[in-house]
Design an enzyme around this catalytic site. Structure first.
Site, PDB file in Angstrom:
ATOM      1  N   ASP A   1      41.388  25.694  -7.075  1.00 37.18           N
ATOM      2  CA  ASP A   1      41.328  26.446  -5.814  1.00 37.18           C
ATOM      3  C   ASP A   1      41.779  25.559  -4.653  1.00 37.18           C
ATOM      4  O   ASP A   1      42.665  25.918  -3.879  1.00 37.18           O
ATOM      5  CB  ASP A   1      39.900  26.933  -5.544  1.00 37.18           C
ATOM      6  CG  ASP A   1      39.375  27.806  -6.669  1.00 37.18           C
ATOM      7  OD1 ASP A   1      40.018  28.813  -6.959  1.00 37.18           O
ATOM      8  OD2 ASP A   1      38.332  27.456  -7.252  1.00 37.18           O
ATOM      9  N   GLU A  42      45.995  26.378 -13.296  1.00 36.43           N
ATOM     10  CA  GLU A  42      47.109  27.029 -12.608  1.00 36.43           C
ATOM     11  C   GLU A  42      48.050  26.021 -11.955  1.00 36.43           C
ATOM     12  O   GLU A  42      49.254  25.998 -12.207  1.00 36.43           O
ATOM     13  CB  GLU A  42      46.516  27.950 -11.544  1.00 36.43           C
ATOM     14  CG  GLU A  42      47.498  28.541 -10.608  1.00 36.43           C
ATOM     15  CD  GLU A  42      46.884  29.672  -9.769  1.00 36.43           C
ATOM     16  OE1 GLU A  42      47.414  29.919  -8.698  1.00 36.43           O
ATOM     17  OE2 GLU A  42      45.892  30.302 -10.180  1.00 36.43           O
TER      18      GLU A  42
HETATM   19  O1  TRH Z   1      41.117  22.160 -12.196  1.00 42.70           O
HETATM   20  P1  TRH Z   1      41.634  23.389 -12.820  1.00 42.70           P
HETATM   21  O2  TRH Z   1      41.077  23.722 -14.112  1.00 42.70           O
HETATM   22  O3  TRH Z   1      41.435  24.590 -11.824  1.00 42.70           O
HETATM   23  C1  TRH Z   1      41.128  25.922 -12.253  1.00 42.70           C
HETATM   24  C2  TRH Z   1      42.387  26.725 -12.345  1.00 42.70           C
HETATM   25  O4  TRH Z   1      43.142  26.712 -11.151  1.00 42.70           O
HETATM   26  C3  TRH Z   1      42.044  28.162 -12.656  1.00 42.70           C
HETATM   27  O5  TRH Z   1      43.224  28.937 -12.679  1.00 42.70           O
HETATM   28  C4  TRH Z   1      41.080  28.675 -11.623  1.00 42.70           C
HETATM   29  O6  TRH Z   1      40.744  29.959 -11.922  1.00 42.70           O
HETATM   30  C5  TRH Z   1      39.855  27.791 -11.614  1.00 42.70           C
HETATM   31  O7  TRH Z   1      40.225  26.451 -11.332  1.00 42.70           O
HETATM   32  C6  TRH Z   1      38.822  28.228 -10.614  1.00 42.70           C
HETATM   33  O8  TRH Z   1      43.233  23.267 -13.032  1.00 42.70           O
HETATM   34  P2  TRH Z   1      44.449  23.225 -12.005  1.00 42.70           P
HETATM   35  O9  TRH Z   1      44.675  24.560 -11.411  1.00 42.70           O
HETATM   36  O10 TRH Z   1      45.571  22.645 -12.726  1.00 42.70           O
HETATM   37  O11 TRH Z   1      44.001  22.260 -10.851  1.00 42.70           O
HETATM   38  C7  TRH Z   1      43.954  20.881 -11.005  1.00 42.70           C
HETATM   39  C8  TRH Z   1      44.366  20.201  -9.718  1.00 42.70           C
HETATM   40  O12 TRH Z   1      44.061  18.824  -9.803  1.00 42.70           O
HETATM   41  C9  TRH Z   1      45.867  20.288  -9.445  1.00 42.70           C
HETATM   42  O13 TRH Z   1      46.080  20.437  -8.056  1.00 42.70           O
HETATM   43  C10 TRH Z   1      46.394  18.953  -9.900  1.00 42.70           C
HETATM   44  C11 TRH Z   1      45.242  18.062  -9.527  1.00 42.70           C
HETATM   45  N1  TRH Z   1      45.142  16.798 -10.247  1.00 42.70           N
HETATM   46  C12 TRH Z   1      45.266  15.626  -9.520  1.00 42.70           C
HETATM   47  O14 TRH Z   1      45.517  15.671  -8.310  1.00 42.70           O
HETATM   48  N2  TRH Z   1      45.131  14.443 -10.159  1.00 42.70           N
HETATM   49  C13 TRH Z   1      44.887  14.353 -11.494  1.00 42.70           C
HETATM   50  O15 TRH Z   1      44.769  13.216 -12.029  1.00 42.70           O
HETATM   51  C14 TRH Z   1      44.787  15.551 -12.238  1.00 42.70           C
HETATM   52  C15 TRH Z   1      44.530  15.483 -13.726  1.00 42.70           C
HETATM   53  C16 TRH Z   1      44.907  16.760 -11.581  1.00 42.70           C
END
Ligand code: TRH
Length: 391
Positions: free
Chosen positions: A29, A288
């Site tokens: 989010d 996402e």
């Molecule tokens: O963390 P998530 O599982 O978030 C989820 C999804 O968005 C899902 O669709 C939603 O319904 C739920 O939350 C509430 O996965 P996502 O979307 O990939 O978000 C991870 C964020 O973290 C993304 O902006 C990338 C960031 N990230 C970093 O900045 N550094 C890191 O080392 C990693 C592994 C990720």
């Protein structure tokens, strides 16, 4: 300079945007809202305030964030949203454009302030990304708020021209290409993370939810003819890896079993995470936002979709249908089998081996898919265009 003391003069002629983000769980989010806020400020010179209710998950992907009510970060006015503190008494009125992130429910007093404006604001409800066909139909549909009569527009991110598009900064493909065409960037980056692997080792990033298919995937890599080095940003999947290894996996330490080396690395700042995705030969992502970043990385990938009672496999299949369009039926079947096995927590050995046999083709396809998508209008541009058309 202390983020709290930075003074910025607000130009009243510049449209003001308020983006609201309530963190449900995980990082997606705030990951999406922060990316959108930054892009609107940087590429459109808009005056953007980002209201977020939880600072801790935000700080994980933006380590310069401080524990305070207001701060300026990368051109964005970041506010700690606590209950009604976003109402006009304590800030300067409802904005021209209001983005309600993922139906997070704006406080009643803020909605009243929106209704009290001389000119009604543009009110977006930003939905989750989907490749399902309904997105074409529902994107940009208005609904009327029963209390105030204000129009709220459903903004559905997606992959077709009729949806809200996906987030993409103007220069992301250019920056990625630069990174990938100069091997020194990758070597220096890996050196900073203390990753030591030779050029023959396949580098894999792993960001996933808990998954009972993980031990089989690790075993497949352990027994494979080629060496694999799996880099795992610290998070919820580490415990499963430790139970596979039968020992703890301290941050920074590499542990080897057969052809497999696993190393836990720090959870990276968002820009650094892009560098990780650009540097690896294969990326395992989830949710996402990391999916979208892995798509821009132009490398083969495996997606662990956010599990939702019965619905996520339909969403997954819808994406797979689009993603495998340019492949032969055999190659498409290999990708589908791998992704389905991972998301239904089924046996991974055969699907992994079959996908690896197609890896050179999958690498080319990942690159051309990214290129094709980058020719489409991105999400921030679509939001801005929507507003411009209404003025
Ligand atoms: O963390 P998530 O599982 O978030 C989820 C999804 O968005 C899902 O669709 C939603 O319904 C739920 O939350 C509430 O996965 P996502 O979307 O990939 O978000 C991870 C964020 O973290 C993304 O902006 C990338 C960031 N990230 C970093 O900045 N550094 C890191 O080392 C990693 C592994 C990720």
């Amino acid at each position: 300079m202390d983020a709290k003391t930075v003074q910025v003069t607000i130009d009243k002629a510049v449209p003001r945007w308020d983006i609201f983000c309530a963190v449900v769980d995980n990082f997606g989010d705030i990951g999406v809202c922060w990316r959108l806020a930054r892009q609107l400020a940087a590429e459109y010179n808009l005056s953007v305030r980002l209201w977020v209710d939880q600072l801790a998950p935000f700080r994980a992907l933006c380590p310069t964030l401080q524990e305070c009510d207001q701060q300026w970060l990368e051109g964005v006015d970041v506010r700690h949203w606590q209950g009604e503190n976003c109402t006009p008494e304590t800030s300067d009125g409802a904005a021209d454009v209001v983005v309600e992130g993922f139906a997070c429910n704006l406080p009643a007093a803020y909605i009243e302030a929106m209704a009290a404006r001389e000119e009604a604001p543009i009110w977006f409800n930003l939905e989750y990304l989907t490749a399902e066909p309904w997105a074409d139909e529902y994107h940009s549909l208005p609904s009327i708020d029963a209390q105030t009569g204000l129009r709220k527009v459903l903004f559905v991110p997606g992959f077709s021209a009729h949806t809200g598009g996906i987030l993409r900064e103007r220069d992301v493909i250019e920056r990625r290409d630069q990174w990938q065409s100069h091997s020194t960037y990758r070597s220096l980056f890996l050196k900073q993370l203390n990753v030591q692997c030779d050029h023959h080792t396949r580098l894999v990033s792993l960001f996933s939810y808990e998954n009972s298919a993980l031990p089989e995937l690790l075993r497949a890599m352990e027994q494979f003819s080629q060496k694999h080095c799996v880099l795992v940003p610290m998070g919820r999947v580490v415990a499963s890896i430790e139970s596979y290894l039968g020992e703890s996996l301290p941050l920074g330490q590499a542990i080897t079993r057969g052809a497999l080396t696993v190393q836990a690395i720090p959870f990276l700042a968002q820009a650094e995470y892009d560098h990780l995705l650009w540097s690896c030969d294969f990326n395992i992502v989830r949710g996402e936002d990391s999916l979208v970043r892995a798509l821009w990385a132009g490398k083969p990938l495996l997606w662990h979709i956010y599990p939702q009672e019965g619905e996520h496999l339909i969403k997954l299949q819808a994406f797979l249908t689009r993603y495998t369009e340019g492949l032969t039926p055999e190659q498409a079947a290999a990708v589908t089998a791998l992704w389905m096995a991972w998301n239904t927590q089924a046996s991974m050995v055969e699907p992994w081996q079959q996908a690896l046999a197609e890896l050179p083709t999958l690498s080319r396809q990942a690159r051309s898919w990214a290129l094709l998508q980058s020719g489409k209008t991105d999400l921030a541009a679509k939001m801005v265009q929507f507003c411009t058309k209404l003025v």
